[in-house]
Design an enzyme around this catalytic site. Structure first.
Site, mmCIF file in Angstrom:
data_model
loop_
_atom_site.group_PDB
_atom_site.id
_atom_site.type_symbol
_atom_site.label_atom_id
_atom_site.label_comp_id
_atom_site.label_asym_id
_atom_site.label_seq_id
_atom_site.Cartn_x
_atom_site.Cartn_y
_atom_site.Cartn_z
ATOM 1 N N CYS A 138 0.804 -1.227 0.000
ATOM 2 C CA CYS A 138 0.000 0.000 0.000
ATOM 3 C C CYS A 138 0.836 1.276 0.000
ATOM 4 C CB CYS A 138 -0.949 0.003 1.196
ATOM 5 S SG CYS A 138 -2.152 -1.342 1.145
ATOM 6 N N CYS A 458 0.504 2.623 6.501
ATOM 7 C CA CYS A 458 0.934 1.259 6.792
ATOM 8 C C CYS A 458 0.919 0.469 5.488
ATOM 9 C CB CYS A 458 -0.010 0.610 7.799
ATOM 10 S SG CYS A 458 -1.741 0.552 7.248
#
Length: 474
Positions: A138, A458
């Site tokens: 991500c 994250c």
């Protein structure tokens, strides 16, 4: 670790800063949360002697759409090409001036594994302009951005385009390994007898497909399941998660209606209408959200479809230059890209705590504190993940026992935090979100009168990223 965290966090004193900021007031959309306060500018700049100033000239994205909607018949390079063309149209930068192109993506289309190159050629860039693709879950477009920063800082380039793309509407679905092995062996068979012998060995279970999963290879745990465990460890309730998700959608709707999402460029989808806005923003009610069942840990989990980010199609692109080059070309940059860090933790129990670990490190690099930051833009994978990170950041116990720090860094004040919505509402194309965070921070700094923005995210593998963005002098 989970039981230790649960015990410690549940026993934090009621007078803690977190309790004062969050538990004592609702996360739903009060006027204080909807309107970001104008912050006075700090006096110093983060420029460093002997280090090039690197600027964002512009950043765009095509509308982020729920998978299976208007982009369903396209390929990833189509979306990335549209973002690149949108950037070219907005900046009028000559294509030949761009020295390098870097794109991030996560679930790669086999036919266009270097999607940066295919998108660049499709957008009309010279075949002499190098392009490569990075993947870091991500934070893939974060990596694309900082790769561009590195190329410019090293003197290898003056102008880099960085971006990211994800198309969840058409992910690779493979044959089983048994079937793949049989088919490859069959391709090498020379006689009809050999081919028939191989075919005769095929069994019904060979036809079971292998579907991609948002799961950790090292632990086999889905990210949603990990988010549910993290929320439980930090005693984040279902109600708090739903309240935060409702806040995200309501603020995103307000920003969309108010014309604040300046990074969105229209995209004429071949064979369809022109798409002009994100389609996943859906303000609901606590009553409606409360009716949903747990999505991962059943029947007692707290993570649901309503308080999780949804599968999204989209692409982003950002024009990055040395300050000297940007000014020479007559551009007025939006922001400086300053210090950044990458971090890595245990992918089982700390999978989604990247912002907690990255934030104090990047602040220390720049000599800043949380109080200096005017705008926070954090990636919202799950409402529980965000709230768990805010609790961890505001816990001396966690800082001392897990981070080796003397004291907590502190949680961002919500009036500065994701005030134009976030990934829960705007959408999260895995490879494209990082650029959205950076350009949104730049736009918010200009709108709200701040100077420093902090973005953080994250990522799968227990990794994370944080970067400081400084408003360009107006």
């Amino acid at each position: 670790m989970t039981s230790m965290l649960t015990h410690a966090i549940r026993n934090l004193p009621a007078s803690s800063a977190w309790a004062a900021r969050v538990f004592a007031r609702s996360l739903s959309c009060s006027p204080q949360l909807q309107a970001a306060a104008v912050q006075p500018k700090s006096k110093k700049t983060l420029a460093k002697s002997g280090v090039k100033n690197i600027v964002v000239v512009e950043g765009v994205r095509i509308p982020f759409l729920q998978s299976g909607t208007s982009y369903a018949d396209l390929m990833p390079h189509d979306l990335a090409r549209a973002a690149l063309q949108g950037l070219l149209n907005r900046t009028n930068v000559p294509k030949e001036v761009v020295d390098y192109i870097v794109y991030g993506t996560v679930i790669q289309e086999v036919k266009t594994s270097n999607v940066a190159r295919e998108a660049a050629l499709g957008a009309g860039f010279s075949d002499k302009t190098p392009a490569h693709t990075v993947t870091m879950a991500c934070i893939s477009s974060n990596q694309a951005m900082t790769t561009g920063v590195g190329l410019i800082a090293a003197g290898q380039c003056d102008v880099v385009v960085a971006g990211g793309v994800e198309l969840m509407s058409d992910v690779p679905i493979r044959h089983s390994r048994k079937m793949r092995k049989t088919m490859l062996t069959l391709n090498r068979a020379k006689t009809l007898g050999q081919k028939l012998a191989l075919i005769s060995k095929i069994r019904p279970d060979y036809f079971a497909p292998e579907l991609p999963a948002v799961a950790e290879f090292s632990t086999s745990e889905t990210m949603g399941h990990s988010a549910d465990r993290l929320a439980a460890a930090f005693a984040v309730s279902r109600v708090e998660q739903d309240e935060y998700a409702l806040r995200s959608h309501t603020l995103a709707k307000k920003a969309q209606d108010g014309g604040l999402l300046l990074d969105v460029v229209p995209f004429k989808v071949p064979g369809r209408d022109t798409v002009t806005k994100d389609n996943g923003i859906r303000p609901s009610s606590m009553e409606q959200m409360g009716k949903l069942k747990p999505a991962f840990v059943k029947p007692y989990g707290t993570v649901t479809a309503a308080n999780s980010s949804f599968l999204t199609d989209g692409a982003s692109a950002m024009l990055i230059m040395s300050e000297e080059k940007a000014l020479a070309m007559g551009y007025k940059p939006k922001a400086y890209l300053r210090d950044f860090v990458y971090v890595s933790q245990d992918p089982k129990d700390q999978l989604l705590l990247g912002p907690t670990y990255a934030t104090p490190k990047v602040l220390e690099k720049a000599g800043l504190t949380m109080a200096d930051i005017d705008v926070f833009e954090f990636h919202e994978a799950f409402a529980g993940q965000i709230l768990a990170n805010l609790k961890a950041m505001d816990s001396d116990w966690f800082a001392q026992n897990y981070m080796g720090r003397k004291s907590k860094v502190g949680a961002p004040p919500l009036e500065k935090f994701n005030t134009w919505g976030g990934s829960l509402s705007l959408g999260h194309p895995f490879g494209a979100t990082g650029c959205r965070l950076a350009i949104t921070a730049a736009h918010r700094l200009k709108k709200e009168g701040g100077q420093y923005g902090l973005i953080a995210a994250c990522a799968a593998g227990g990794q994370g990223h944080a970067m400081l963005v400084e408003l360009y002098p107006q």
